[in-house]
Each structure stands twice: as C-alpha cells, then as structure tokens.
Design an enzyme around this catalytic site. Sequence first.
Site, short mmCIF file in Angstrom:
data_model
loop_
_atom_site.label_atom_id
_atom_site.label_comp_id
_atom_site.label_asym_id
_atom_site.label_seq_id
_atom_site.Cartn_x
_atom_site.Cartn_y
_atom_site.Cartn_z
N CYS A 50 40.89 41.09 31.16
CA CYS A 50 42.24 40.98 30.43
C CYS A 50 42.94 39.85 30.95
CB CYS A 50 42.92 42.23 30.41
SG CYS A 50 43.00 43.18 32.34
N HIS A 85 35.97 27.70 42.16
CA HIS A 85 36.71 28.53 41.29
C HIS A 85 36.29 30.01 41.10
CE1 HIS A 85 39.65 29.39 37.82
NE2 HIS A 85 38.57 30.19 37.50
#
Lengths: 413, 264
Positions: A50, A85
């Site tokens: 989300c 990342h």
Amino acid sequence: MTVVLLGLNHKTASIDLREKIAFDGERLQEALATLRAQPGVKECAILSTCNRTEVYTVGRGELSPLIEAPAQHLYRYEGKQAVEHLFSVSSGLDSMVLGENQILSQVRSAYESARQAASTGPTLDRLFPWAVRVGKRARSQTRICQGASSVSAAAVELAKKIFGDLSGRRLMLLGAGKMTELTLKLLGDAGVQQIAVANRTAARAEELARQCGGQAVSFDDLDRVLAEVDILIASTGAPHYVVTQERLSKVMRARRYRPLFLVDIAMPRDFDPACGELDNVYLYNIDDLQEVVGQNLSQRHREVQKVLEIVRSEAQGFLIDLDSRKASGAIRTLRESFEELRQQELARYLERCTPQEAERLEAFSRSLLNKLLHAPTMRLRQLSGAGVEPNQLKLTLEFLGLTREDLEDEAPS
Amino acid sequence: MTSGLAALSGAALGYLGASVGFQWNLFRRQEQDWHIWRNLLWAAFALHTLALLLVAFSLGHVPLNGMAESLGSLAWVVVGLYLILGRIWKMEVLGAVAAPAAFAMTAFSLLVLSTDPGLNPSKSFWFYLHVGSYMLGYGAFVLAAFCALLYFVQVRLLKAKKVWGMFRLMPSLDALDRAAYRLILAGFPLMLLGLTTGMVMSNWVFAFGDIKNQMVLVTVCVYLAYLHLRLVGGWQGRRVNLLLLVASACVLLSFLAPGRFHRF
C-alpha cells in the site's frame, strides 16, 4: 547486465497515484508476464504494497517503464543503488512506520509471485532472499523494530509487562470506542479470552459482546466485574469520571490488591487520574500511550545509522558474491577440460593396473588436478569480483585453449 | 589452603567482571550481551566450586565454620541458583543484582579467610546440616529479595510511565512476583530444617534470650505471614513484596546478630 529499479512510494506519490499503480493478485501476474515478454528483460519482480510499487528488472538496454506516472513521482536506481534500496526497504527504513515488520513478508511474497510467474533468474533468485536475510539481521542486531509503534500495540505491550503471559487473563470493555477493535484483536492474539462488555445502552453492549465473543454485563455490575478482570479498556462518552479513586479503592480491596491495568482512552476521561496512585493500579490514558509510542519511534530513529551500515555492507557483499558467481561458467569449463584430460590419461594406464593400483592412481590424479586448478580457480573468482566481465574471462581461457562456446550463456548475468 | 584462596580470588574477580558487564548492559539498555556475562559468571562459579572443594580438603571440613566461610558458601548458592533459575525463568537481568552481591560476599569471605583461617572446626554432623540448610534456604531468600527489589523498580517505572529503556530489559511484574514466591516456598522448609537441627544440637532447648534466636523467630514469623497472605489471602503485588523485603532485612539481621551459642 545490472539490477534496475523503477518505483514510487509514500514519500514521492500521494495515495491517489499509488492506488492506481498498485498491482495485486492477477494484475501482478499479468504485469510480470508483460514485463518478462520485453526483449531486453531477463528477470523481473514487482514489490507492490500500500505504500509502494517498485519494479525490479535485470536485463540489457533501456527497459520500457511499466509504471506510467509523472516523472517527478518516480525514482530510478541501478546496480548498487538499487540493491541498497531493496535492502533498506526490507529493513523497514523506507516504511511509513520505521522498522515495521510487515514489509519483510511483503518482500518475501513479491519474490514468491515472481517465481510463480517464472520471471526470476540467477540474480533475483539471490537478491530477494538476501534482502529478507538483511531485514532479519537489521531487526535482530539493532533496535529498529523494538517497542510498540501504535497506541493499541503499546497498550498490549504494557499489559504483557504487567501480567506476563496474557492467556487466561480477563478483559473488560467499558464503552465501545474506536480504538477498541484493534486493541481487542491484538489482545486476542496475545491469548486474552474472557471478555466482559459494559455500555450505557444494553443493546450496544450485547452487539459488541457478540462481535468479540464476550459477555455483556450491566453498567450497574461494574464494581463486581472490576473486581474480577485484569485489564480494562474504557472509552465511554460519559461527560464525567465514571470511576473515582474512592470507588476503585473499594474494588481493589475486594480484588485483594491483584494488579489492575486500566487503559482510559475516553475523552473526557472515564477514570479519575488519582486512581493511578492506588497500589497495584496501572492507569494509562491516551496521552500516556502516545508518549510511549513517541519514545519508541524516536528510539527507532536513533538506530537508523546502524541499520544503514548493515544495508551498505550487505549490498557490497551481495555485489561481490554476484560478481564472483559470474566466473562460475568459466571455472566449470576450465575444470571440465582438465577432467576430460585426466580421464583420457587414466584410461591409458588403468588397463595395466591391479585394482589397488588403479584406486591409488585415481586418487592421486584427482588430488593433483585439484591442486593444479586451485590457483587458477581462485584467480578467476578474484578477477570476476574485481569487475572483469565474463567475456573477458572467456578470452583468457581461449588464449589457453580451454574455451567452450556455451560459456557466456552459463554465466548468471 | 593457598590454592583454595587463589581460586576464590579468581572467582571474586569473575563476579566483579560480570557485575560490571551487567551494569554496562543496563546502562546501554541492550540485552544482546547478557550471555557473555552469564558465561563469565558460569566460569567464576566453576572456580568458586573448585575453591570450596580445595578449602574443604585443606581444612578437612565443609567450609561452613564461621561467618567468612558461610558467606563464601552463601555466595556460591546465590550464584548457582541464579544461573539455573535465571535461565529457566528467562530473568537474566537478575544477574545485575546477584553478581555484585556475590562479589561482595566472596570478597569479604576472602579477606577474613586470608587473615584468619577458621579455627576449631566442628566435627558434628548436625552442625553441618544445621548451617548447610540455613545457607541453602538463605540463598533462596536472597534471590527472592532481588526479585522483590526488581519488582519495585519495575513498579516505579510503570507508575512514572517511563516504560522504555531499562524497563524493556525487566521481566514482567507477574514473573518477578511468582519467582519470589516460588523461591520462598523452597527456602522456607530449608530454614525450618536449619531451625530443627539447631534444636537437636541444643537438646531441644530453645534459648529465647539469645538475640540471634530471637531474630530467627521473627524472620520465620514474617515469612509465615508472607506465605499466609499469598497462599490463603491470595494477595499479590506491592504489599506482599514489601513484606518480603522486610523478611529479607530480618534474614540479614539474624545473620549478623551475635549469638551466645553460635560461632557467628
């Protein structure tokens, strides 16, 4: 070939944009298939939660973006940056709530989906499990996920610090406030089973009791029930204190001073703050719980640097590992060529040997070959780790007359 | 005797090291290194066991004669109980109190033993059973007192709503409360055994005029009150733990009190 990441997250894009680009279930499989069908793409995986949508690809040439969003909302990383990342993401550094745990299972399930779609290969098959390991390491070696990060979780954590094991403990809900539901779920997960519900309107109490499998009790029975329960969550809409110090003092005598944990999330408060001064009464209101959460989160922020160090060193380790694996094809070719020679020579001599001599000769030749090839094998790994491309390694072997045509295809990436 | 004292010095140093380590962990609020200090404590405990055996062989009797020898043995019991029960009950943090206490007791024992090796050892079996059961019981009481102490620290933090940092390293209130209770349940019969064997030694004559005897009686009464409130009254929490601390103070006083019929 290198890992390329294209994505957006809660820091770069609003929820309106994020929800348009989210992939789940069938859409995810379709997107993976589309991406995999692109000529330059050798491997791909999509991490869609989300708070983020990130597309990881391994391939050659400029990859056409699957994410269609204005450039200012997107970030694109390559190679080391992309690896770092992903490791930051799995460590929870990139999450909205720093250090949260859910992201770890989301990274795992993104990898599983990619595997199901047969879109992973030698690079992503190592990258994603590595990221999960980094996430676990960050959580076990630092305090990045320590302490409750929500008011409900803080209440449950405190209850555990008072009562230890919560299974068999009794809970009472006084009123039916908005935070109650989540706290109830967390307490239920922790083992609390017996729940009493009291509300000004009996019908609402009955309804809530039915929902949580508890028992509705009358508001008039409050003192009796209070003497029996261990944890109480108060969230009535009463304009004044429902329980005063004097009243609770009598209750405490009746319950023989067994500890009582009161969570008062009502506004205005249901419990007189003086109740907290009583022996064995632990009274926490919404501000107290928020303060606990705030402290926990600031503690987590202090751990960011340590986690970053882990992320960087793991990314370095991953890239070295990946590079050294590129040499595996060359190493195999080298060893197979020499093994072939060994077998040929052995065959010439074995005919004239007794079984014992044959066994000794076999062992000797294998040992000699291993010794001879040890240094070149290590050197090939070193060269690969230092950035020498597989085709250059191939050239080296060619120079020595040891090449095979499928060498390049066997190299992972 | 010299090698025994050397081993005891080693044990004392080990206890000191573990004490510093535990305090450092508490100060840094981290629990990853508990195991290092626990292992150090194990090593010191092994050395202590060796020291007690060496002293026993060189003196020809169990080192329970006089206060110095008994204190050394008491430290050994406390550390042993902590190492076993702390592990089972997951209360490593107790080491932060148990290790310094063990160091203090061992150091005192060492200081006295090195200047004055106990004289006229008793040859009576009843004597060793008497002192031995007291030391075992007191060992349990000392650890129970540490649990109660941590209970109060934890209560203070909860009441002050400072529930981060050191608070995290502490066991739950319930765990501390129950641990103390179990230790008293184990220690109390041992104390009664010590009392009974003492009576056997004095031909069933109880010297009420003896201050030590008076203190022991008071201690028994306070522990009885604690057990009564817990067992029959079903009490839990601050008040009973306060009573436990009072009882622990009585143990200390009865240990230190002069007795006409006692060596210490």
